[in-house]
Design an enzyme around this catalytic site. Structure first.
Site, PDB file in Angstrom:
ATOM      1  N   ASN A   9      -9.809  -9.652   6.913  1.00  0.00           N
ATOM      2  CA  ASN A   9     -10.405  -8.226   6.904  1.00  0.00           C
ATOM      3  C   ASN A   9     -11.214  -8.081   8.301  1.00  0.00           C
ATOM      4  OD1 ASN A   9     -12.285  -5.994   6.618  1.00  0.00           O
ATOM      5  ND2 ASN A   9     -11.359  -5.906   4.484  1.00  0.00           N
ATOM      6  N   ASP A  11     -13.076  -5.188   9.170  1.00  0.00           N
ATOM      7  CA  ASP A  11     -14.027  -4.164   8.982  1.00  0.00           C
ATOM      8  C   ASP A  11     -15.230  -4.626   9.882  1.00  0.00           C
ATOM      9  OD1 ASP A  11     -12.030  -2.797   7.781  1.00  0.00           O
ATOM     10  OD2 ASP A  11     -12.957  -3.124   5.778  1.00  0.00           O
ATOM     11  N   HIS A  12     -15.805  -5.659   9.643  1.00  0.00           N
ATOM     12  CA  HIS A  12     -17.210  -6.428  10.035  1.00  0.00           C
ATOM     13  C   HIS A  12     -17.127  -6.209  11.594  1.00  0.00           C
ATOM     14  CE1 HIS A  12     -18.620  -6.584   5.889  1.00  0.00           C
ATOM     15  NE2 HIS A  12     -17.302  -7.333   5.747  1.00  0.00           N
ATOM     16  N   ARG A  20     -24.077  -0.070  17.769  1.00  0.00           N
ATOM     17  CA  ARG A  20     -24.579   0.265  18.976  1.00  0.00           C
ATOM     18  C   ARG A  20     -23.779   1.443  19.631  1.00  0.00           C
ATOM     19  NH1 ARG A  20     -27.654  -3.315  22.129  1.00  0.00           N
ATOM     20  NH2 ARG A  20     -27.287  -2.078  23.555  1.00  0.00           N
ATOM     21  N   HIS A  45     -10.091  -1.227   6.118  1.00  0.00           N
ATOM     22  CA  HIS A  45     -10.462  -0.504   4.949  1.00  0.00           C
ATOM     23  C   HIS A  45     -10.893   0.942   5.974  1.00  0.00           C
ATOM     24  CE1 HIS A  45     -12.868   0.837   1.142  1.00  0.00           C
ATOM     25  NE2 HIS A  45     -12.182   2.037   1.845  1.00  0.00           N
ATOM     26  N   ARG A  47     -12.542   4.106   5.577  1.00  0.00           N
ATOM     27  CA  ARG A  47     -13.358   4.894   4.677  1.00  0.00           C
ATOM     28  C   ARG A  47     -13.504   6.281   4.918  1.00  0.00           C
ATOM     29  NH1 ARG A  47     -17.060   2.410   1.134  1.00  0.00           N
ATOM     30  NH2 ARG A  47     -16.907   0.361   0.746  1.00  0.00           N
ATOM     31  N   ARG A  51     -17.433   4.620   8.564  1.00  0.00           N
ATOM     32  CA  ARG A  51     -18.602   3.800   8.868  1.00  0.00           C
ATOM     33  C   ARG A  51     -17.962   2.481   9.744  1.00  0.00           C
ATOM     34  NH1 ARG A  51     -20.522   1.236   3.045  1.00  0.00           N
ATOM     35  NH2 ARG A  51     -20.538   3.705   2.570  1.00  0.00           N
ATOM     36  N   HIS A  52     -16.917   2.166   9.694  1.00  0.00           N
ATOM     37  CA  HIS A  52     -16.306   0.994  10.432  1.00  0.00           C
ATOM     38  C   HIS A  52     -15.262   1.234  11.056  1.00  0.00           C
ATOM     39  CE1 HIS A  52     -14.927  -0.169   6.562  1.00  0.00           C
ATOM     40  NE2 HIS A  52     -15.958  -0.563   6.067  1.00  0.00           N
ATOM     41  N   GLU A  72      -6.441  -0.526   3.211  1.00  0.00           N
ATOM     42  CA  GLU A  72      -7.323  -0.232   2.103  1.00  0.00           C
ATOM     43  C   GLU A  72      -7.589   1.166   2.359  1.00  0.00           C
ATOM     44  OE1 GLU A  72      -9.059  -4.619   0.992  1.00  0.00           O
ATOM     45  OE2 GLU A  72     -10.322  -3.097   1.846  1.00  0.00           O
ATOM     46  N   THR A 102     -20.423  -1.999   0.341  1.00  0.00           N
ATOM     47  CA  THR A 102     -19.224  -2.622   0.420  1.00  0.00           C
ATOM     48  C   THR A 102     -18.852  -2.373  -1.112  1.00  0.00           C
ATOM     49  OG1 THR A 102     -17.569  -4.482   0.812  1.00  0.00           O
ATOM     50  CG2 THR A 102     -19.769  -5.021  -0.499  1.00  0.00           C
ATOM     51  N   THR A 103     -17.453  -2.346  -1.043  1.00  0.00           N
ATOM     52  CA  THR A 103     -16.577  -2.051  -2.631  1.00  0.00           C
ATOM     53  C   THR A 103     -17.353  -2.970  -3.675  1.00  0.00           C
ATOM     54  OG1 THR A 103     -14.635  -1.548  -1.378  1.00  0.00           O
ATOM     55  CG2 THR A 103     -14.569  -2.044  -3.923  1.00  0.00           C
ATOM     56  N   GLU A 154      -4.659  -6.390  -6.508  1.00  0.00           N
ATOM     57  CA  GLU A 154      -5.711  -7.331  -6.028  1.00  0.00           C
ATOM     58  C   GLU A 154      -6.773  -7.473  -6.932  1.00  0.00           C
ATOM     59  OE1 GLU A 154      -8.757  -7.701  -2.145  1.00  0.00           O
ATOM     60  OE2 GLU A 154      -6.773  -6.455  -1.914  1.00  0.00           O
ATOM     61  N   HIS A 194     -12.468 -10.564  -2.189  1.00  0.00           N
ATOM     62  CA  HIS A 194     -13.984 -10.060  -2.150  1.00  0.00           C
ATOM     63  C   HIS A 194     -14.780 -10.973  -2.419  1.00  0.00           C
ATOM     64  CE1 HIS A 194     -16.586  -6.408  -1.811  1.00  0.00           C
ATOM     65  NE2 HIS A 194     -17.324  -7.133  -2.732  1.00  0.00           N
ATOM     66  N   GLY A 195     -15.538 -11.709  -1.437  1.00  0.00           N
ATOM     67  CA  GLY A 195     -16.727 -12.558  -1.374  1.00  0.00           C
ATOM     68  C   GLY A 195     -15.983 -13.900  -1.422  1.00  0.00           C
ATOM     69  N   GLY A 217     -12.800 -11.606   4.646  1.00  0.00           N
ATOM     70  CA  GLY A 217     -13.231 -10.868   5.930  1.00  0.00           C
ATOM     71  C   GLY A 217     -14.795 -11.413   6.362  1.00  0.00           C
ATOM     72  N   PHE A 218     -15.586 -10.892   5.675  1.00  0.00           N
ATOM     73  CA  PHE A 218     -16.910 -11.409   6.126  1.00  0.00           C
ATOM     74  C   PHE A 218     -17.399 -12.780   6.248  1.00  0.00           C
ATOM     75  CE2 PHE A 218     -21.605 -12.196   5.092  1.00  0.00           C
ATOM     76  CZ  PHE A 218     -22.152 -11.007   5.950  1.00  0.00           C
TER      77      PHE A 218
END
Length: 243
Positions: A9, A11-12, A20, A45, A47, A51-52, A72, A102-103, A154, A194-195, A217-218
């Site tokens: 993922n 997104d980050h 910025r 994702h 959204r 936001r990303h 997503e 986040t979700t 998922e 997720h996580g 992702g993160f």
């Protein structure tokens, strides 16, 4: 034992860019680095508040990523229309609230059955190959996903990732294993995410059957700050394949 495919993922990366309001780091470039490091696909994702990931990112990812794209999205009409136009290999429908960072949990399939009855056939009719629903590992929600016509679920792994005691982790792994078995018995592909991170992914892979792919992702983007993105992807692949 199934060895899950790894989807990254990105997104980050877009979150950092947008902090910025710059052009870099570019999530499309990040996706290319992930694929060069033998990730099996890319997750993003789109959204409602952008936001990303942006629509520009989505369309460039479709043009440049030669691997699986997991788009997503919520069931909001605008994002569904964009997904139909882009035609990713996989669309994963997720819950979405503007105030969340986040979700935070799985989609309530039973409560959203009427909307899903409209959205899932629309995605399929537009040429999206697979439609997945992001759900908590709850059997009745998984059964509802099958009844709604999804190809996959998922499983939300956040409660496992956030567990603070060994007994809680074992409990959440058991819930996930039960959910994965229920999905398999219902004829659904099993995805998860997720996580998940470099510490908890191996116990997850060992304990939860039938998982075809994981979305991470993160943790990968965080490690990439220090090790570089290709190495962070390779490290995660190694953990999954040696679990």
């Amino acid at each position: 034992m199934t060895v899950p495919r790894l989807l990254i993922n990105i997104d980050h990366v877009a979150t950092l860019r947008n902090a910025r309001r710059e052009a870099a780091p570019d999530p499309v470039h990040a996706a290319g680095l992930c694929m060069q490091a033998n990730a099996h696909g890319i997750v993003f994702h789109l959204r409602e508040d952008r936001r990303h990931i942006t629509e520009r990112d989505v369309r460039l990812l479709k043009q440049t990523v030669h691997g699986k794209l997991d788009f997503e999205l919520s069931t909001n009409t605008e994002e569904v229309d964009i997904c139909c136009d882009v035609q990713p290999e996989l669309a994963t429908l997720v819950p979405e609230r503007r105030e969340e960072v986040t979700t935070e949990g799985g989609l309530d399939v039973t409560a959203n059955a009427e909307r899903l009855d409209a959205v899932i056939p629309k995605l399929k009719g537009a040429g999206v190959e697979q439609v997945a629903l992001f759900v908590d590992p709850v059997p009745h929600q998984i059964e509802a996903a099958a009844e709604a016509g999804a190809h996959a679920v998922e499983l939300h792994t956040g409660d496992y990732a956030n567990a603070t005691t060994e007994s809680d982790r074992f409990h959440e792994l058991d819930r996930l294993a039960t959910g994965a078995e229920a999905a398999h018995q219902a004829g659904l592909r099993v995805h998860a995410g997720h996580g998940l991170n470099y510490t908890n992914v191996q116990p997850f892979v060992r304990a939860v059957p039938h998982v075809a792919e994981v979305s991470i992702g993160f943790a990968v983007i965080s490690r990439a700050v220090f090790s570089g993105l290709p190495q962070a992807v390779r490290d995660m692949r190694h953990l999954i394949h040696t679990a």
